[in-house]
Scaffold this active site. Structure first.
Site, PDB file in Angstrom:
ATOM      1  CG  ASN A  11     -26.406  44.643  71.791  1.00 52.83           C
ATOM      2  OD1 ASN A  11     -26.847  44.894  70.658  1.00 52.83           O
ATOM      3  ND2 ASN A  11     -26.708  45.376  72.846  1.00 52.83           N
ATOM      4  CE  LYS A  13     -24.079  47.991  73.040  1.00 52.54           C
ATOM      5  NZ  LYS A  13     -23.583  48.796  74.145  1.00 52.54           N
ATOM      6  CG  HIS A  99     -29.074  47.255  75.841  1.00 51.67           C
ATOM      7  ND1 HIS A  99     -28.490  48.488  75.842  1.00 51.67           N
ATOM      8  CD2 HIS A  99     -28.070  46.356  75.896  1.00 51.67           C
ATOM      9  CE1 HIS A  99     -27.169  48.342  75.871  1.00 51.67           C
ATOM     10  NE2 HIS A  99     -26.894  47.049  75.917  1.00 51.67           N
ATOM     11  CD  GLU A 101     -26.405  51.037  74.367  1.00 50.57           C
ATOM     12  OE1 GLU A 101     -26.786  50.407  73.375  1.00 50.57           O
ATOM     13  OE2 GLU A 101     -25.315  50.824  74.943  1.00 50.57           O
ATOM     14  CD  GLU A 171     -25.564  44.632  78.971  1.00 49.82           C
ATOM     15  OE1 GLU A 171     -24.535  44.391  78.339  1.00 49.82           O
ATOM     16  OE2 GLU A 171     -26.577  45.127  78.461  1.00 49.82           O
ATOM     17  N   GLY A 177     -19.399  50.321  77.183  1.00 49.96           N
ATOM     18  CA  GLY A 177     -18.737  51.120  76.160  1.00 49.96           C
ATOM     19  C   GLY A 177     -17.722  52.114  76.715  1.00 49.96           C
ATOM     20  CB  SER A 217     -15.799  47.376  79.270  1.00 55.15           C
ATOM     21  OG  SER A 217     -16.306  48.647  78.908  1.00 55.15           O
TER      22      SER A 217
HETATM   23  P1  13P Z   1     -19.706  46.985  75.650  1.00 60.60           P
HETATM   24  O1  13P Z   1     -19.223  45.567  75.645  1.00 60.60           O
HETATM   25  O2  13P Z   1     -19.340  47.752  74.409  1.00 60.60           O
HETATM   26  O3  13P Z   1     -19.322  47.709  76.923  1.00 60.60           O
HETATM   27  O4  13P Z   1     -21.310  46.929  75.636  1.00 60.60           O
HETATM   28  C1  13P Z   1     -21.965  46.092  76.521  1.00 60.60           C
HETATM   29  C2  13P Z   1     -23.390  46.036  76.121  1.00 60.60           C
HETATM   30  O5  13P Z   1     -24.114  47.010  76.210  1.00 60.60           O
HETATM   31  C3  13P Z   1     -23.899  44.761  75.584  1.00 60.60           C
HETATM   32  O6  13P Z   1     -25.280  44.778  75.481  1.00 60.60           O
END
Ligand code: 13P
Length: 261
Positions: A11, A13, A99, A101, A171, A177, A217
């Site tokens: 992803n 983003k 997701h 976010e 997640e 992140g 992560s």
């Molecule tokens: P990270 O791997 O940067 O923690 O993000 C995970 C994520 O949100 C994948 O959709």
């Protein structure tokens, strides 16, 4: 009965530009050309979907093209939104729904996530339903009820047959992140409970064949111990998917652990 083949998604983003999205795609394709036995998808930002698709097609890659979001209506006055027909027209095969976010920064609730997921499946695409608790929810002992509510809410009115085209991504928001990964044991505990709930909501066969992947992560260095857990069927990768060798390392860890079920 079908085994659960590992699934690893990258992803991206709201990252990359026209140049770096093309470079990253080429890098990922080259690094993963010999890898088999794993479903791989990359989720670039909307403006780069077509260019990424061209590279995947030119190189004969089996990597799936993914979209990070969609709107459930087919067309009309929805300024700024992107329909599933448009995404299909661009070659998209897989779409994320819910997701964290989108839930926590952009205000999506279980109802809209469910509406999108049903539209994705009705469009004949694979949906990745993302769920996960925040740090406050975990620390106050609400991890299980939050994930159960998001799983039930996201899958409301989704048939057992449709689950063939759905991947669940757990997640935990506090791990996204942040560099903090759930321990393999903690992640396995949540995944096992989600699988048990799928068994209650549907049946044992659905529970056994539905892929539940972990995100938060994940890196090449910690992927294999996560993916070795019996109920973790791959990963949804953010930051580490922006570096081709790192993403390739994660996919290889999934391939090394093989199918489960
Ligand atoms: P990270 O791997 O940067 O923690 O993000 C995970 C994520 O949100 C994948 O959709």
């Amino acid at each position: 009965m079908r085994d659960r083949k590992p699934f690893v998604g990258g992803n991206w983003k709201m990252n990359t530009n026209r140049t770096t999205s093309a470079e990253l795609t080429r890098g990922v394709v080259d690094a993963l050309a010999p890898v088999t036995g794993t479903d791989i998808a990359i989720f670039p930002p909307f403006p780069y979907l077509l260019a990424v698709r061209s590279i995947l097609r030119d190189r004969g890659s089996s990597i799936q093209l993914g979209a990070q979001d969609c709107y459930h209506k087919p067309d009309g006055a929805f300024t700024g939104e992107v329909s599933l027909d448009m995404l299909k027209d661009c070659g998209v095969q897989t779409v994320l729904a819910g997701h964290s976010e989108r839930r926590h920064v952009l205000g999506e609730d279980d109802e809209i996530v469910n509406t999108k997921l049903r539209a994705i499946v009705e469009a004949g695409l694979t949906g990745v339903l993302c769920i996960g608790e925040t740090l406050d929810q975990r620390e106050s002992g609400h991890t299980d009820p939050v994930n159960q509510r998001q799983l039930r809410g996201g899958l409301a009115d989704v048939s057992a047959d449709a689950l063939e085209k759905i991947v669940i991504a757990y997640e935990p928001v506090w791990a996204i992140g942040t560099g903090k990964t759930a321990t393999p044991e903690d992640a396995q505990d949540v995944h096992a409970k989600l699988r048990k709930l799928l068994g209650q909501m549907y049946n044992a066969d659905v529970a056994k064949r539905t892929r539940i992947i972990y995100g938060g992560s994940v890196k090449a260095s910690n992927a294999e111990e996560l993916f070795r857990q019996p109920d973790i069927d791959g990963g949804l990768i953010g930051g580490a998917s922006l570096k081709a060798p790192e993403f390739a390392g994660i996919v290889k860890a999934a391939a090394a652990t093989g199918s489960k079920g």
